[in-house]
Scaffold this motif. Structure first.
Motif, PDB file in Angstrom:
ATOM      1  N   MET A   8      24.691  59.065  38.044  1.00  0.00           N
ATOM      2  CA  MET A   8      25.651  58.136  36.924  1.00  0.00           C
ATOM      3  C   MET A   8      26.886  57.864  37.114  1.00  0.00           C
ATOM      4  O   MET A   8      27.658  56.899  36.957  1.00  0.00           O
ATOM      5  CB  MET A   8      24.984  59.212  35.822  1.00  0.00           C
ATOM      6  CG  MET A   8      26.274  57.961  34.201  1.00  0.00           C
ATOM      7  SD  MET A   8      24.954  58.849  33.364  1.00  0.00           S
ATOM      8  CE  MET A   8      26.204  60.482  32.745  1.00  0.00           C
ATOM      9  N   THR A  19      27.265  54.506  39.520  1.00  0.00           N
ATOM     10  CA  THR A  19      27.287  53.488  38.495  1.00  0.00           C
ATOM     11  C   THR A  19      28.967  53.195  37.820  1.00  0.00           C
ATOM     12  O   THR A  19      28.662  52.264  37.370  1.00  0.00           O
ATOM     13  CB  THR A  19      26.545  53.809  37.517  1.00  0.00           C
ATOM     14  OG1 THR A  19      25.305  55.107  37.735  1.00  0.00           O
ATOM     15  CG2 THR A  19      25.905  52.322  37.189  1.00  0.00           C
ATOM     16  N   ILE A  20      29.074  54.143  36.845  1.00  0.00           N
ATOM     17  CA  ILE A  20      30.180  53.595  36.522  1.00  0.00           C
ATOM     18  C   ILE A  20      31.188  53.183  37.318  1.00  0.00           C
ATOM     19  O   ILE A  20      32.034  52.238  37.033  1.00  0.00           O
ATOM     20  CB  ILE A  20      30.673  55.175  35.858  1.00  0.00           C
ATOM     21  CG1 ILE A  20      30.030  55.838  34.535  1.00  0.00           C
ATOM     22  CG2 ILE A  20      32.265  55.149  35.219  1.00  0.00           C
ATOM     23  CD1 ILE A  20      29.862  57.275  33.795  1.00  0.00           C
ATOM     24  N   ASP A  49      31.286  51.603  39.966  1.00  0.00           N
ATOM     25  CA  ASP A  49      30.481  50.823  41.093  1.00  0.00           C
ATOM     26  C   ASP A  49      31.110  49.220  39.716  1.00  0.00           C
ATOM     27  O   ASP A  49      31.202  47.823  40.175  1.00  0.00           O
ATOM     28  CB  ASP A  49      29.522  50.902  41.363  1.00  0.00           C
ATOM     29  CG  ASP A  49      29.697  51.436  42.428  1.00  0.00           C
ATOM     30  OD1 ASP A  49      30.523  51.514  43.186  1.00  0.00           O
ATOM     31  OD2 ASP A  49      28.614  52.311  43.181  1.00  0.00           O
ATOM     32  N   SER A  50      30.476  49.662  38.415  1.00  0.00           N
ATOM     33  CA  SER A  50      30.315  48.524  37.512  1.00  0.00           C
ATOM     34  C   SER A  50      32.569  48.387  36.791  1.00  0.00           C
ATOM     35  O   SER A  50      32.976  49.092  36.936  1.00  0.00           O
ATOM     36  CB  SER A  50      30.007  49.130  36.737  1.00  0.00           C
ATOM     37  OG  SER A  50      30.001  48.240  35.663  1.00  0.00           O
ATOM     38  N   SER A  51      32.428  47.403  36.680  1.00  0.00           N
ATOM     39  CA  SER A  51      33.467  46.016  36.021  1.00  0.00           C
ATOM     40  C   SER A  51      33.734  47.160  34.448  1.00  0.00           C
ATOM     41  O   SER A  51      34.861  47.437  33.772  1.00  0.00           O
ATOM     42  CB  SER A  51      34.150  45.116  35.865  1.00  0.00           C
ATOM     43  OG  SER A  51      32.865  44.565  35.323  1.00  0.00           O
ATOM     44  N   VAL A  52      32.377  47.184  34.092  1.00  0.00           N
ATOM     45  CA  VAL A  52      32.405  47.646  32.602  1.00  0.00           C
ATOM     46  C   VAL A  52      32.606  49.252  32.769  1.00  0.00           C
ATOM     47  O   VAL A  52      33.481  50.353  31.639  1.00  0.00           O
ATOM     48  CB  VAL A  52      31.010  47.508  32.089  1.00  0.00           C
ATOM     49  CG1 VAL A  52      30.594  48.269  30.387  1.00  0.00           C
ATOM     50  CG2 VAL A  52      31.332  45.399  31.384  1.00  0.00           C
ATOM     51  N   GLY A  53      32.201  50.137  33.637  1.00  0.00           N
ATOM     52  CA  GLY A  53      32.110  51.360  34.180  1.00  0.00           C
ATOM     53  C   GLY A  53      33.729  50.988  34.250  1.00  0.00           C
ATOM     54  O   GLY A  53      34.553  53.008  33.815  1.00  0.00           O
ATOM     55  N   LYS A  71      36.387  50.258  32.897  1.00  0.00           N
ATOM     56  CA  LYS A  71      36.937  49.591  31.580  1.00  0.00           C
ATOM     57  C   LYS A  71      37.065  51.179  30.716  1.00  0.00           C
ATOM     58  O   LYS A  71      37.524  51.851  29.985  1.00  0.00           O
ATOM     59  CB  LYS A  71      37.011  48.645  31.243  1.00  0.00           C
ATOM     60  CG  LYS A  71      37.321  47.348  31.158  1.00  0.00           C
ATOM     61  CD  LYS A  71      38.399  47.061  31.344  1.00  0.00           C
ATOM     62  CE  LYS A  71      38.625  46.568  30.052  1.00  0.00           C
ATOM     63  NZ  LYS A  71      39.933  45.828  29.367  1.00  0.00           N
ATOM     64  N   THR A  72      35.580  52.102  30.888  1.00  0.00           N
ATOM     65  CA  THR A  72      35.145  52.860  30.426  1.00  0.00           C
ATOM     66  C   THR A  72      36.462  54.199  30.647  1.00  0.00           C
ATOM     67  O   THR A  72      36.871  55.175  29.632  1.00  0.00           O
ATOM     68  CB  THR A  72      33.847  53.744  30.506  1.00  0.00           C
ATOM     69  OG1 THR A  72      33.123  51.976  30.043  1.00  0.00           O
ATOM     70  CG2 THR A  72      33.446  54.658  29.492  1.00  0.00           C
ATOM     71  N   GLN A 130      37.000  48.589  21.916  1.00  0.00           N
ATOM     72  CA  GLN A 130      36.237  47.426  21.854  1.00  0.00           C
ATOM     73  C   GLN A 130      35.078  48.246  23.664  1.00  0.00           C
ATOM     74  O   GLN A 130      34.115  47.841  23.672  1.00  0.00           O
ATOM     75  CB  GLN A 130      36.983  46.520  22.638  1.00  0.00           C
ATOM     76  CG  GLN A 130      37.290  45.835  21.497  1.00  0.00           C
ATOM     77  CD  GLN A 130      37.049  46.171  20.087  1.00  0.00           C
ATOM     78  OE1 GLN A 130      35.449  45.588  19.234  1.00  0.00           O
ATOM     79  NE2 GLN A 130      38.041  46.461  19.023  1.00  0.00           N
ATOM     80  N   THR A 131      35.879  48.825  24.745  1.00  0.00           N
ATOM     81  CA  THR A 131      35.246  48.772  25.855  1.00  0.00           C
ATOM     82  C   THR A 131      34.001  50.713  25.119  1.00  0.00           C
ATOM     83  O   THR A 131      33.012  50.338  25.956  1.00  0.00           O
ATOM     84  CB  THR A 131      36.293  49.743  26.685  1.00  0.00           C
ATOM     85  OG1 THR A 131      37.706  48.506  27.007  1.00  0.00           O
ATOM     86  CG2 THR A 131      35.776  50.201  27.809  1.00  0.00           C
ATOM     87  N   LEU A 132      34.446  51.143  24.478  1.00  0.00           N
ATOM     88  CA  LEU A 132      33.643  52.888  24.283  1.00  0.00           C
ATOM     89  C   LEU A 132      32.365  51.590  23.527  1.00  0.00           C
ATOM     90  O   LEU A 132      31.948  52.453  23.128  1.00  0.00           O
ATOM     91  CB  LEU A 132      34.801  53.321  23.684  1.00  0.00           C
ATOM     92  CG  LEU A 132      35.447  54.008  25.174  1.00  0.00           C
ATOM     93  CD1 LEU A 132      36.024  55.229  24.021  1.00  0.00           C
ATOM     94  CD2 LEU A 132      34.901  54.277  25.794  1.00  0.00           C
ATOM     95  N   GLY A 133      32.782  50.370  22.643  1.00  0.00           N
ATOM     96  CA  GLY A 133      31.882  49.955  21.809  1.00  0.00           C
ATOM     97  C   GLY A 133      31.427  50.444  20.702  1.00  0.00           C
ATOM     98  O   GLY A 133      30.691  50.221  19.904  1.00  0.00           O
ATOM     99  N   VAL A 134      32.569  50.950  19.521  1.00  0.00           N
ATOM    100  CA  VAL A 134      32.329  51.283  18.556  1.00  0.00           C
ATOM    101  C   VAL A 134      33.216  50.466  17.549  1.00  0.00           C
ATOM    102  O   VAL A 134      33.730  50.516  17.030  1.00  0.00           O
ATOM    103  CB  VAL A 134      33.915  52.563  18.756  1.00  0.00           C
ATOM    104  CG1 VAL A 134      32.804  54.177  19.632  1.00  0.00           C
ATOM    105  CG2 VAL A 134      35.017  52.723  19.016  1.00  0.00           C
TER     106      VAL A 134
END
Lengths: 249, 222
Positions: B1, B4-5, B7-11, B13-14, B181-185
């Protein structure tokens, strides 16, 4: 109307491009922007010059083929597609700058035409549902709550034109990818691939060399279909949820 | 996991969002603690000493402080590394600029990268100035009140500090909302509340921090 156009001309993908200046006369304010370019191209062909290459198809604002950054704005000054932009948005004597979408994931093929097949590969990575083919299914077999249907439709409006990427200072495809993910992830038909869809499509988006989101909001402002910026927030939430679930397995 | 975090642009940002929120939480406490300077040297120096004795007798002298320092160091490194890698990716994704320029995004949004670099440099100076005293002539260990007054009695001390705190305000204004926004809240109904919280946090922290050099300059604290 008489206009001065400064148009990006580039022979092919490998050639150096530059802005070329053209004068066009006799433009009616009722013409669409593409009809204005048709007028220019007719003149160029008569003069024996190479016409300006640009993408277009339906010219009804629903196919996503047309592009063009007009005076620095993707699809020009109105919130619509370039084909539905009319010359009444400009004044006689205006100078208009016309450039292709700019992003390393969208290389220029010729003049104003860019290669948007990166979007196709993002769709291939998960922008589909697994469904038996054959006769049309009974419409009421799978109930969809009205708010979910509305939400899905809002995102399904995305025509994949790439204006979001063109407008983004980072050349990011987050708004496109999130629109496609949210459209299917909210529906019962999209539920079986809910996690793999978001993980695979985001991974493909990264592999294509698009940038990341810095939440400048340029994409949602440029989008001719009004996909909201919040779409990206929802994609992030889906991605985190899928990552957590994948970690537990 | 973890792979995954990272390696990803979204990860990534998290990672930025979480590390940023950790630092933000610390800053709120730090700012409130700084305000103790208005109660005089006795209370301020006593507070500074207490920071070293938190958790005693379970924790040894300064252990809690070191735990906080390590957490912050990890947060700064994670934040800066992901910011650097994401920025590299962003710049590579948009190599050619448009010929027709137009103003883009808000000031706070456009200054995130430069603002971040300014804040990074500030943290280094701030530690060398008031924690180790390396760049602080006349620094006396264990007398933080006197050291603070001393720093803000120099023109460059005030300039560096105030510029950095203005950069901090802008950084938090866009950063806090972006983290949500990044954390989806974030959501449509919460958007106004999140923007208000971001603005209030930015304003309160900037004003709170800047009040100390201003107080020294005006002689309220001396």
């Amino acid at each position: 109307m008489k206009l001065t156009l400064r148009v990006w001309r580039q022979k092919n993908a490998d050639a150096e491009g530059a802005m070329s200046t053209y004068e066009v006369d006799g433009i009616s304010s009722d013409m669409s922007f593409l009809e204005m370019l048709d007028t220019l191209n007719e003149e160029l062909i008569l003069k024996g010059e190479d016409p300006v290459a640009f993408d277009h198809d339906c010219r009804e604002g629903i196919c996503g083929a047309c592009s063009l950054v007009i005076n620095g704005d993707a699809h020009g000054p109105e919130r619509t597609t370039t084909c539905q932009l009319h010359m009444r948005s400009f004044k006689d004597g205006d100078t208009i700058d016309i450039e292709p979408w700019r992003a390393s994931a969208f290389p220029v093929i010729k003049d104003l035409v860019v290669d948007r097949s990166a979007f196709d590969r993002i769709i291939q990575a998960g922008g589909y549902i697994t469904a038996p083919t054959g006769t049309a299914p009974e419409a009421h077999a799978t109930p969809v709550p009205k708010p979910d249907a509305d939400y899905a439709f809002e995102h399904a409006e995305c025509i994949g034109c790439g204006a979001c990427v063109a407008a983004c200072p980072n050349g990011a495809a987050m708004l496109f990818t999130s629109a496609k993910i949210n459209h299917l992830n909210v529906l019962p038909q999209g539920a079986p691939e809910r996690e793999s869809r978001v993980l695979d499509m985001v991974a493909q988006m990264d592999d294509e060399g698009f940038g990341g989101c810095t939440l400048t909001g340029e994409c949602a402002t440029a989008c001719p279909k009004g996909i909201p910026l919040m779409s990206i927030t929802n994609m992030n939430r889906e991605w985190l949820r899928a990552t957590r679930k994948a970690g537990k397995r | 996991m973890t792979r995954t975090i990272w390696d990803s642009s979204v990860g990534k940002k998290t990672v930025m969002a979480v590390s940023g929120l950790i630092m933000l939480l610390y800053l709120v406490v730090h700012m409130l603690g700084n305000l103790k300077i208005f109660f005089g040297s006795g209370e301020f120096n006593h507070y500074a000493h207490w920071l070293r004795t938190i958790g005693e007798p379970f924790m040894h002298y300064e252990w809690t402080l070191w735990v906080i320092r390590v957490v912050l160091l990890v947060a700064v490194i994670a934040h800066a590394t992901s910011a650097y890698q994401l920025s590299r990716r962003d710049i590579k994704a948009r190599p050619s600029k448009y010929v027709h320029k137009r103003p883009r995004a808000s000031y706070a949004t456009r200054t995130m990268r430069w603002g971040g670099i300014i804040l990074g440099l500030f943290i280094v100076w701030h530690i060398l100035d008031l924690t180790t005293g390396t760049v602080h002539p006349g620094f006396e260990s264990g007398r933080p009140y006197q050291n603070v007054v001393d720093t803000f009695s120099t023109w460059y001390g005030n300039v560096i500090y105030i510029v950095a705190m203005l950069a901090l305000g802008l950084h938090i204004r866009h950063g806090f909302w972006s983290a949500a926004q990044t954390l989806g809240v974030g959501s449509r109904t919460r958007d106004r509340a999140l923007k208000t919280i971001a603005n209030v946090l930015a304003l309160v922290l900037t004003v709170g921090f800047i009040s100390v050099p201003v107080a020294v300059m005006t002689g309220v604290v001396s």
